[in-house]
Design a protein around this motif. Structure first.
Motif, PDB file in Angstrom:
ATOM      1  N   GLY A   1      83.560 115.016  47.959  1.00  0.00           N
ATOM      2  CA  GLY A   1      82.435 115.930  48.045  1.00  0.00           C
ATOM      3  C   GLY A   1      82.820 117.364  47.699  1.00  0.00           C
ATOM      4  N   VAL A   2      84.073 117.733  47.937  1.00  0.00           N
ATOM      5  CA  VAL A   2      84.553 119.061  47.544  1.00  0.00           C
ATOM      6  C   VAL A   2      84.654 119.126  46.019  1.00  0.00           C
ATOM      7  CG1 VAL A   2      86.510 120.666  47.638  1.00  0.00           C
ATOM      8  CG2 VAL A   2      85.742 119.507  49.719  1.00  0.00           C
ATOM      9  N   CYS A   3      85.093 118.018  45.404  1.00  0.00           N
ATOM     10  CA  CYS A   3      85.101 117.950  43.932  1.00  0.00           C
ATOM     11  C   CYS A   3      83.679 118.166  43.414  1.00  0.00           C
ATOM     12  CB  CYS A   3      85.612 116.592  43.452  1.00  0.00           C
ATOM     13  SG  CYS A   3      87.279 116.183  44.010  1.00  0.00           S
ATOM     14  N   ALA A   4      82.698 117.542  44.073  1.00  0.00           N
ATOM     15  CA  ALA A   4      81.290 117.679  43.672  1.00  0.00           C
ATOM     16  C   ALA A   4      80.821 119.125  43.819  1.00  0.00           C
ATOM     17  CB  ALA A   4      80.416 116.749  44.514  1.00  0.00           C
ATOM     18  N   LEU A   5      81.191 119.764  44.934  1.00  0.00           N
ATOM     19  CA  LEU A   5      80.826 121.163  45.204  1.00  0.00           C
ATOM     20  C   LEU A   5      81.344 122.077  44.096  1.00  0.00           C
ATOM     21  CD1 LEU A   5      80.019 123.572  47.092  1.00  0.00           C
ATOM     22  CD2 LEU A   5      82.086 123.118  48.406  1.00  0.00           C
ATOM     23  N   ILE A   6      82.608 121.901  43.728  1.00  0.00           N
ATOM     24  CA  ILE A   6      83.223 122.751  42.695  1.00  0.00           C
ATOM     25  C   ILE A   6      82.574 122.489  41.339  1.00  0.00           C
ATOM     26  CG2 ILE A   6      85.378 123.112  41.395  1.00  0.00           C
ATOM     27  CD1 ILE A   6      86.805 122.538  44.147  1.00  0.00           C
ATOM     28  N   LEU A   7      82.378 121.204  41.000  1.00  0.00           N
ATOM     29  CA  LEU A   7      81.816 120.882  39.683  1.00  0.00           C
ATOM     30  C   LEU A   7      80.366 121.345  39.576  1.00  0.00           C
ATOM     31  CD1 LEU A   7      83.622 117.505  39.080  1.00  0.00           C
ATOM     32  CD2 LEU A   7      83.794 119.536  37.629  1.00  0.00           C
ATOM     33  N   ASP A   8      79.599 121.215  40.663  1.00  0.00           N
ATOM     34  CA  ASP A   8      78.224 121.720  40.656  1.00  0.00           C
ATOM     35  C   ASP A   8      78.224 123.195  40.259  1.00  0.00           C
ATOM     36  OD1 ASP A   8      75.359 121.885  41.319  1.00  0.00           O
ATOM     37  OD2 ASP A   8      76.037 123.048  43.033  1.00  0.00           O
ATOM     38  N   HIS A   9      79.113 123.948  40.873  1.00  0.00           N
ATOM     39  CA  HIS A   9      79.153 125.392  40.638  1.00  0.00           C
ATOM     40  C   HIS A   9      79.604 125.728  39.216  1.00  0.00           C
ATOM     41  CE1 HIS A   9      78.772 129.134  42.941  1.00  0.00           C
ATOM     42  NE2 HIS A   9      79.427 129.611  41.905  1.00  0.00           N
TER      43      HIS A   9
END
Lengths: 202, 202
Positions: free
Chosen positions: B121-129
């Motif tokens: 989910g942290v990977c998702a957070l960074i990629l979203d941004h």
């Protein structure tokens, strides 16, 4: 790897979980503070003193997983559920008899993206975790294969609920669906994901 | 809403950005500490004192966005890029002339999911941004419509790089693609997203 007995775990958690909770408040006020310069400098010095005290003895392994004497691993450091991790709200996932996973939590200033709203990536982080919870089995954790998020409305900061359930299972893969809801019960994000349990070693 | 002058912004940032950086260290050692009980209790008391000092005057608005006298908003509180947010690594996104967005950062114990790995989910957070950064225009922020993540390999804790670029644009929608790479340059997560810029008020 350090192995802790159940007693040591309880004692350590009783000390550190309330400290991490205080640290969450400190993270929040650091964002919102308008204190005098002198007070900010004093607070900064106190933070450095606390770091020195806690850092006087650190776990030898580089990161946060710990094993217990009964073979489990502890998730104290987990970014979302870790009781010792001040980044973690912390999330508490509840599962009912049907395997439906639910988490209620309140997200304040530290989780902000657009003004007054939860960062879209934080919604992704929470949904990844709650969807994957439908796939976890004791001693067989599931890993995310794919995750798709559809943002249908802004998520205001404040209380939110995440829900997830299993759509179907196929040869070690769990197809899960879920959603995030705001305080009024409005769906703000829809999610679907495929979660994979590595085959047990035989 | 409190409006800050450029001078006030600089002075506040000079005080609070280093404090938030110290707080990131404190979050980390809180997870990894094996300090004596007495030291943990002393550290806890120092944290509460720091919270009291910083909380002595808080921004009146509920959350973290601040306006400036020249009409901009500050992102001090942003969960991923906020200089005053100890949850934020913080991320610094660089954009080249072609609009490609890149961010290099190091993720330690506080961002852990599976043992030794970055939480999916942290990977998702960074990629979203980072994907959304390809769609942002000055004074026209973009919001995530959909985001799809494909996890192709575990992401070890440590240095990572996120990259994103625009695949195509259609009537206010940016179709962006990107990926996360580990310290060896191995792609661990692939992402694609649709980002929407609300029409300017006319």
């Amino acid at each position: 790897m350090t192995r802790l007995t159940p007693d040591e775990i309880d004692r350590s958690e009783a000390l550190f979980a309330p400290l991490a909770q205080s640290l969450r408040e400190l993270v929040d006020v650091t964002i919102r503070s308008e204190a005098d310069d002198a007070d900010v400098r004093r607070a900064h010095a106190l933070i450095e003193q606390a770091t020195e005290l806690l850092g006087s003895r650190l776990a030898p392994e580089p990161f946060s997983m710990r094993a217990t004497t009964d073979g489990r691993t502890l998730t104290w450091g987990n970014v979302l559920i870790g009781k010792r991790n001040a980044i973690a709200p912390p999330l508490l996932v509840e599962r009912d008899a049907d395997g439906r996973a639910t988490a209620d939590l309140t997200l304040g200033a530290p989780y902000e993206g657009p003004s007054g709203q939860v960062h879209g990536g934080v919604c992704a982080l929470i949904l990844d975790h709650v969807l994957s919870a439908t796939a976890h089995r004791r001693d067989a954790p599931a890993f995310t294969g794919t995750l798709t998020l559809r943002y249908v409305a802004p998520t205001p900061l404040g209380p939110v609920r995440a829900e997830a359930w299993t759509d179907r299972e196929e040869r070690g893969k769990t197809f899960a669906v879920g959603r995030l809801l705001d305080a009024d019960g409005v769906v703000t994000v829809q999610a679907e994901g495929v979660f994979i349990r590595p085959r047990a070693k035989s």
